[in-house]
Design a protein around this motif. Structure first.
Motif, PDB file in Angstrom:
ATOM      1  N   LYS A 223       5.726   2.121   5.123  1.00 52.15           N
ATOM      2  CA  LYS A 223       4.174   1.449   5.670  1.00 52.15           C
ATOM      3  C   LYS A 223       3.197   2.550   4.998  1.00 52.15           C
ATOM      4  CE  LYS A 223       0.943   0.464   9.316  1.00 52.15           C
ATOM      5  NZ  LYS A 223       0.802   0.492  10.784  1.00 52.15           N
ATOM      6  N   LEU A 251      -6.001  -2.992   2.816  1.00 50.73           N
ATOM      7  CA  LEU A 251      -4.287  -3.574   2.241  1.00 50.73           C
ATOM      8  C   LEU A 251      -3.628  -2.738   2.891  1.00 50.73           C
ATOM      9  CD1 LEU A 251      -2.619  -4.586  -0.004  1.00 50.73           C
ATOM     10  CD2 LEU A 251      -3.335  -2.827  -1.432  1.00 50.73           C
ATOM     11  N   SER A 252      -2.427  -3.318   3.128  1.00 50.75           N
ATOM     12  CA  SER A 252      -1.021  -2.722   3.956  1.00 50.75           C
ATOM     13  C   SER A 252       0.125  -3.202   2.944  1.00 50.75           C
ATOM     14  CB  SER A 252      -0.866  -3.082   5.198  1.00 50.75           C
ATOM     15  OG  SER A 252      -1.947  -2.669   5.943  1.00 50.75           O
ATOM     16  N   LEU A 253       1.063  -2.059   2.650  1.00 49.89           N
ATOM     17  CA  LEU A 253       2.180  -2.369   1.861  1.00 49.89           C
ATOM     18  C   LEU A 253       3.233  -1.994   3.015  1.00 49.89           C
ATOM     19  CD1 LEU A 253       1.588  -0.750  -1.494  1.00 49.89           C
ATOM     20  CD2 LEU A 253       1.490  -3.231  -0.739  1.00 49.89           C
ATOM     21  N   ASN A 254       4.178  -3.064   3.539  1.00 46.45           N
ATOM     22  CA  ASN A 254       5.262  -2.861   4.433  1.00 46.45           C
ATOM     23  C   ASN A 254       6.456  -3.267   3.928  1.00 46.45           C
ATOM     24  OD1 ASN A 254       3.096  -2.128   6.461  1.00 46.45           O
ATOM     25  ND2 ASN A 254       2.524  -4.201   6.257  1.00 46.45           N
ATOM     26  N   ARG A 255       7.365  -2.362   4.151  1.00 47.20           N
ATOM     27  CA  ARG A 255       8.600  -2.720   3.670  1.00 47.20           C
ATOM     28  C   ARG A 255       9.915  -2.168   4.801  1.00 47.20           C
ATOM     29  NH1 ARG A 255      11.586  -0.221  -1.657  1.00 47.20           N
ATOM     30  NH2 ARG A 255      11.327   1.687  -0.452  1.00 47.20           N
ATOM     31  N   TRP A 262       9.028  -6.403   0.217  1.00 45.14           N
ATOM     32  CA  TRP A 262       7.596  -5.944   0.456  1.00 45.14           C
ATOM     33  C   TRP A 262       6.692  -6.741   0.945  1.00 45.14           C
ATOM     34  CZ3 TRP A 262       6.175  -0.908   0.483  1.00 45.14           C
ATOM     35  CH2 TRP A 262       6.921  -0.023  -0.005  1.00 45.14           C
ATOM     36  N   LYS A 263       6.003  -6.578   2.198  1.00 47.14           N
ATOM     37  CA  LYS A 263       5.030  -7.412   2.604  1.00 47.14           C
ATOM     38  C   LYS A 263       3.619  -6.792   2.390  1.00 47.14           C
ATOM     39  CE  LYS A 263       8.309  -9.155   6.268  1.00 47.14           C
ATOM     40  NZ  LYS A 263       9.227  -8.054   5.960  1.00 47.14           N
ATOM     41  N   SER A 264       2.544  -7.576   1.976  1.00 54.30           N
ATOM     42  CA  SER A 264       1.360  -6.778   1.530  1.00 54.30           C
ATOM     43  C   SER A 264       0.239  -7.554   2.258  1.00 54.30           C
ATOM     44  CB  SER A 264       1.306  -6.794   0.134  1.00 54.30           C
ATOM     45  OG  SER A 264       1.603  -8.175  -0.429  1.00 54.30           O
ATOM     46  N   MET A 266      -3.412  -8.472   3.211  1.00 53.40           N
ATOM     47  CA  MET A 266      -4.807  -7.845   2.485  1.00 53.40           C
ATOM     48  C   MET A 266      -5.962  -8.650   3.248  1.00 53.40           C
ATOM     49  SD  MET A 266      -5.921  -7.360  -1.471  1.00 53.40           S
ATOM     50  CE  MET A 266      -5.458  -9.082  -1.530  1.00 53.40           C
ATOM     51  N   GLN A 291      -2.379  -8.218  10.015  1.00 51.27           N
ATOM     52  CA  GLN A 291      -1.829  -6.965   9.815  1.00 51.27           C
ATOM     53  C   GLN A 291      -0.659  -6.729  10.339  1.00 51.27           C
ATOM     54  OE1 GLN A 291      -2.794  -4.699   7.490  1.00 51.27           O
ATOM     55  NE2 GLN A 291      -4.277  -6.065   6.292  1.00 51.27           N
TER      56      GLN A 291
END
Length: 359
Positions: A223, A251-255, A262-264, A266, A291
């Motif tokens: 995350k 912006l978030s980058l989640n995996r 990847w989920k992003s 924004m 988010q």
């Protein structure tokens, strides 16, 4: 080696000799003082100590599916004592939170850390209070109840300060890996630099959410949250005592390594604050993709921000009136209004904070 051993013996002796004295001084009229103890190669050694009382009432009336109704009502006491020589401090302390209506201590923790400050640079290593930070992260990163109950960071802190702004980086070790326990820590950097009230800044948080031992089929979760922003902050501007506004990208980058997708999410994140006399008005707005991906699976253990940001549109308006607003004592009553899709929630706060000049 002889010098190091002699210094350790001296510091140990002084800590033991003055611990009782410092605790007695806590109840005196001064909450922070220094007394010269001895010298190490011509450098004075001073005892430094502090006491802070933080009292809170936070009643939350909720209809939204993103939150829950509850009342947080309690008191927190923080005390620490240490030795200062030149630009160095060695500090030890204790923190305890009492939830009213519940027996015993709701949460307790120890602080013990080394702190250095000289010129543009400062830092800490150990278990140190969150108030060592230049500025805490916004509530999309850190929920306010975490600040109530967990005001201690465990790890290391590096800071740079100049006339144009500051930058800091810290590692906070949240949970140790064990049987049924995930290893969790965060790496955070934030800062702002500007001129004549205008500034550019950033908030970045990397969360490491590892597996327990044994893993039992669970996987690591990655995350990253990034918030670059522009802002303006000024005191005594026209008829207002203080005015600030800030706007930027969230912006978030989640995996989840279970599926490696990847989920992003924004969106836009902004805030406006106005202060006049004893009144303060603050409005925060988030608009964009919801988010906290996979919140239903991992909950607040992974996502440590305010759960309201699971909404695609969230607006929070805070109105405060300061009963006391002095150098070392602040007390306010406030009301908060939380707007999400199809619902309006409200909460009420009373906060009293008594604290020293922190050195």
């Amino acid at each position: 080696m002889h010098y190091i051993c002699r210094m350790i013996r001296t510091l140990t002796t002084k800590i033991l000799a003055y611990s009782l004295l410092c605790m007695l001084c806590f109840v005196g009229p001064s909450a922070m003082a220094q007394d010269s103890l001895a010298q190490i190669d011509g450098e004075d050694i001073d005892v430094v100590y502090g006491l802070e009382s933080f009292n809170f009432f936070d009643n939350r009336e909720v209809h939204s599916p993103y939150q829950m109704s509850q009342t947080l009502f309690g008191s927190r006491l923080d005390a620490e004592v240490g030795l200062q020589f030149d630009a160095n401090k060695i500090m030890v302390g204790v923190m305890g939170v009492k939830d009213f209506g519940q027996s015993g201590i709701a949460h307790a923790d120890l602080t013990f850390y080394y702190h250095y400050e000289e010129g543009h640079f400062s830092g800490a290593f150990g278990a140190f209070p969150r108030k060592r930070l230049k500025r805490d992260l916004p509530d999309i990163f850190v929920y306010d109840s975490i600040r109530y109950y967990s005001p201690t960071l465990h790890g290391a802190l590096i800071q740079y300060t100049s006339r144009y702004g500051y930058a800091e980086f810290y590692c906070n070790w949240i949970n140790k890996q064990g049987v049924g326990e995930r290893e969790i820590f965060e790496l955070v950097t934030d800062g702002r630099f500007g001129h004549k009230g205008y500034y550019a800044g950033w908030n970045v948080q990397l969360m490491h959410f590892s597996v327990p031992r044994p893993s039992n089929g669970l996987c690591v979760y990655d995350k990253l949250m990034i918030n670059p922003h522009l802002g303006f902050e000024k005191s005594q501007l026209g008829w207002a005592d203080a005015l600030s506004f800030e706007a930027g990208l969230m912006l978030s980058l989640n995996r989840d390594r279970t599926d490696m997708v990847w989920k992003s999410p924004m969106g836009f994140l902004g805030e406006i604050m106005l202060r006049k006399g004893r009144f303060e008005l603050c409005d925060r707005l988030y608009a964009g993709n919801p988010q906290y991906s996979d919140y239903e699976t991992y909950g607040a253990q992974l996502h440590r921000g305010d759960p309201y940001y699971r909404s695609s549109v969230y607006n929070r308006t805070d109105v405060r009136f300061y009963l006391l607003n002095r150098l070392n004592v602040k007390c306010y009553v406030g009301a908060s209004f939380h707007f999400t899709e199809g619902s309006l929630d409200n909460s009420q706060q009373v906060v009293l904070r008594i604290y020293p000049k922190f050195q």
